[in-house]
Design an enzyme around this catalytic site. Structure first.
Site, PDB file in Angstrom:
ATOM      1  CG  PHE A  90      98.035-100.835  32.920  1.00 13.94           C
ATOM      2  CD1 PHE A  90      96.763-100.889  33.487  1.00 13.94           C
ATOM      3  CD2 PHE A  90      98.387-101.876  32.009  1.00 13.94           C
ATOM      4  CE1 PHE A  90      96.222-101.832  33.039  1.00 13.94           C
ATOM      5  CE2 PHE A  90      97.642-102.957  31.624  1.00 13.94           C
ATOM      6  CZ  PHE A  90      96.222-102.319  32.114  1.00 13.94           C
ATOM      7  CD  GLN A 134     105.001-108.987  30.591  1.00  8.96           C
ATOM      8  OE1 GLN A 134     103.891-109.144  30.035  1.00  8.96           O
ATOM      9  NE2 GLN A 134     105.787-108.211  31.399  1.00  8.96           N
ATOM     10  CG  HIS A 149      99.508-110.845  33.647  1.00 12.91           C
ATOM     11  ND1 HIS A 149      99.110-111.551  34.848  1.00 12.91           N
ATOM     12  CD2 HIS A 149      99.196-110.054  32.869  1.00 12.91           C
ATOM     13  CE1 HIS A 149      98.183-110.029  33.891  1.00 12.91           C
ATOM     14  NE2 HIS A 149      98.587-109.093  33.227  1.00 12.91           N
ATOM     15  CG  LEU A 154      95.011-111.217  31.674  1.00 13.14           C
ATOM     16  CD1 LEU A 154      96.808-111.431  31.972  1.00 13.14           C
ATOM     17  CD2 LEU A 154      94.774-110.481  30.512  1.00 13.14           C
ATOM     18  CD  GLU A 167     100.167-104.547  34.794  1.00 12.72           C
ATOM     19  OE1 GLU A 167     100.080-105.609  35.057  1.00 12.72           O
ATOM     20  OE2 GLU A 167      99.883-103.777  34.969  1.00 12.72           O
ATOM     21  NE  ARG A 219     101.524-106.860  32.826  1.00 12.71           N
ATOM     22  CZ  ARG A 219     100.965-107.248  31.462  1.00 12.71           C
ATOM     23  NH1 ARG A 219     101.583-107.581  30.653  1.00 12.71           N
ATOM     24  NH2 ARG A 219      99.832-107.052  31.193  1.00 12.71           N
ATOM     25  CG  HIS A 252     100.157-112.081  29.523  1.00 16.02           C
ATOM     26  ND1 HIS A 252      99.707-112.721  29.341  1.00 16.02           N
ATOM     27  CD2 HIS A 252     101.298-110.856  29.179  1.00 16.02           C
ATOM     28  CE1 HIS A 252      98.294-111.417  28.926  1.00 16.02           C
ATOM     29  NE2 HIS A 252      99.985-110.054  28.827  1.00 16.02           N
ATOM     30  NE  ARG A 291     103.613-106.799  26.917  1.00 22.39           N
ATOM     31  CZ  ARG A 291     102.524-106.888  27.854  1.00 22.39           C
ATOM     32  NH1 ARG A 291     101.798-105.385  27.706  1.00 22.39           N
ATOM     33  NH2 ARG A 291     101.369-108.089  27.404  1.00 22.39           N
TER      34      ARG A 291
END
Ligand code: FAD
Length: 544
Positions: free
Chosen positions: A100, A213, A215, A225, A228, A259, A323, A358
């Site tokens: 990730f 955040q 995304h 979404l 990821e 991100r 996000h 994050r």
């Protein structure tokens, strides 16, 4: 649900209150996975997980909380597995882990691309097994404060109408995020930040509220979404020239940079004319049909249904969208807030493990580890302390306030204010932030607050009165917007999700290696600061 299970198992009498059915909670939308240093795909350990999280947070995360998260995560994931979570597997039968963004090792455990759905259902089974009382479709509107402690909640019964007061020695807020403050968001309609605003209204501070955040891969125009996990499996991001543009922004990590870095890169490509209809392209084609169908089946379905694009044959148009809220109710590592008896965990809390940015996969883990810890502490407090007293006036005052709102016939409906709030937040408090736009947004939010004073609820009925609950949610969101904007204006640096390339392009550790704290005084937000807790890692330049 994780908090409730822990509190019950510690011996407390527990109830859950949820404005939607618990399995419809937005956690169920989580796709990509949950981070724990299980070491099944590489040599990994909690220390590496901690470092990646500290660096990912742009050094704003509290390192004591991060170490707790990363040390407890492996056992907490095995606990979920033993309760029945069906994780995807390695060839030799262990829990599989995928790479990730900004993670030095592949450490994201997953159940194909429906991880949240699996976890929510496993937890709900455990709630049912313990026969916990669930107030399902009860909308909590207010917290009860009496004798300087939180002693319960006042909720609107969505099914039958009417207020219900539920007394409790301790209350744990786990009300999720506030993505609905923005038009382009991955968040569901229910993500309106209710718990954060309720805590704020009792004088509890909200921490790092400027840190929303964005995304990098949300589907245009809905904001759905695209996980990821796609990039974890090897997908490329391309501009209109067909270039993997991340080579210019994050030459080592490329599509697996953090991100904030990727969202800024995308927005720059789009702003400089190398986008495709306001998007960039996420290309999965080289992964092949077999891998896409096995590991990213849900993603394929989402892009076919919502964009008419089959990623086996065409790239998916994506762009940054709101996000995840790194900010939230200021808590300690047991979920305690400054108000006795009130706890918070999950996305509505700021403990702070995510700091300014994050890492994907860390939010689900936070809900589990800090949900568990808040449940344990709240149960212990409840079992060792006195009785609950909710004064009759608490519900009577709430009833009076509600009646005033329902009796109002002339005014504006909530929708127009809500839409304007979401559109202007997107415009003026998005991926890149300019001082004059943030100041304009402050004025806009003040104006919307004034209009909200005259908001009218046309539906006067009792049963599923969405008109009423949406009006109450709008009040919460307006309060949160004020907190976000003031914190954003005062953080005069660029760190993580807070990017001010036009006036303060660099991180400024000398002046801003500290958390913002916003409280509400006489209806106006007031800004304070709090130091970052450092254990092992000094700030370094953050490159990927
Ligand atoms: C599309 C999407 C995909 C994601 N994927 C991942 C991922 O792969 N990995 C990862 O780590 N993170 C992921 N995240 C982030 C992560 O899923 C969330 O941060 C996390 O699930 C939030 O959990 P929560 O328990 O705090 O809140 P939620 O799951 O949103 O639950 C909030 C609960 O509070 C209740 N509630 C709210 N307000 C009220 C009220 N006024 N009265 C009564 N009840 C109320 C709701 O009914 C609900 O039950 C993703 C987020 C999104 C949006």
């Amino acid at each position: 649900m994780r908090a409730a299970i822990e509190a019950h198992d510690a011996g407390a009498d527990v109830a859950l209150v949820s404005k939607i059915h618990p399995t419809r909670s937005h956690s169920g939308a989580a796709e990509g996975g949950i981070n724990a240093a299980l070491g099944n795909a590489s040599e990994d350990d909690p220390e590496k997980h901690s470092f990646d999280t500290v660096k990912g947070s742009d050094y704003l995360g509290d390192q004591d909380a991060i170490e707790i998260l990363c040390n407890e995560a492996p056992d907490d994931v095995y606990q979920l597995e033993h309760w029945g979570a069906v994780f995807s597997r390695t060839d030799d039968g262990r829990i599989a882990q995928r790479p990730f963004g900004a993670a030095g090792e592949p450490r994201t455990a997953y159940a194909a691309d429906i991880t949240g759905h699996v976890l929510v259902h496993v937890l709900y089974e455990q709630v049912m097994k313990r026969d916990l009382k669930v107030y399902e479709e009860f909308f909590v509107w207010k917290l009860v404060e009496h004798e300087d402690r939180c002693q319960g909640v006042i909720a609107w019964n969505l099914l039958d109408g009417g207020l219900a007061t539920i007394g409790a020695k301790t209350v744990i807020l786990t009300t999720g995020g506030a993505g609905r403050l923005y038009t382009g968001t991955t968040n569901a309609y229910a993500c309106t930040g209710d718990g954060m605003a309720q805590a704020l209204r009792l004088g509890v501070a909200l921490e790092d509220m400027e840190m929303m955040q964005f995304h990098p891969t949300t589907l245009a125009p809905t904001g759905v979404l695209i996980t990821e996990g796609c990039r974890g499996e090897g997908a490329y991001l391309l501009n209109s020239d067909g270039d993997r543009f991340l080579k210019n922004y994050a030459p080592n990590a490329m599509e697996l940079a953090s991100r904030d870095v990727i969202s800024r890169a995308e927005q720059t490509e789009i702003d400089e004319g190398r986008g495709v209809d306001g998007n960039v392209l996420l290309d999965l084609r080289h992964l092949g049909a077999e891998k896409i169908l096995e590991r990213l089946h849900g993603t394929r379905e989402l892009s076919m249904v919502f964009a008419g694009v089959d990623p086996i044959h065409e790239p998916i148009p994506v762009r940054p969208g709101a996000h995840y809220h790194m900010g939230g109710v200021d808590t300690d590592v047991w979920g305690r807030t400054s108000l006795e008896g009130l706890y918070a965990a999950g996305e509505c809390a700021c403990v702070s493990v995510h700091g300014a940015n994050r890492l994907g996969g860390n939010a689900l883990m936070e809900t589990i580890t800090f949900g568990k810890r808040a449940g344990a502490h709240a149960a212990d407090w409840a079992l060792t302390h006195t009785t609950v007293t909710v004064p009759e006036s608490a519900e009577a005052d709430a009833q009076h306030e509600l009646q005033e709102l329902l009796d109002r016939d002339d005014g504006e409906r909530p929708w127009s204010i809500r839409n304007e709030l979401a559109e202007t937040m997107h415009e003026n408090f998005g991926v890149f932030r300019r001082e004059e736009q943030m100041r304009r947004q402050e004025e806009i939010v003040d104006g919307l607050h004034e209009r909200y004073e005259q908001v009218v609820v046309e539906d006067k009925g009792d049963i599923f009165n969405n008109d009423l609950t949406q009006a109450l949610e709008l009040g919460f969101m307006l309060d949160l917007a004020s907190c976000m904007v003031i914190a954003g204006i005062e953080r005069k640096e660029s760190r993580g999700a807070h990017a001010r390339p036009y006036d303060f392009p660099d991180r400024d550790d000398e002046n801003y290696l500290r958390h913002t704290l916003v409280t509400m005084e006489n209806g106006a937000p007031r800004l304070g600061w709090k130091p970052v807790t450092m254990t092992k890692w000094q700030p370094m330049e953050r490159t990927y």
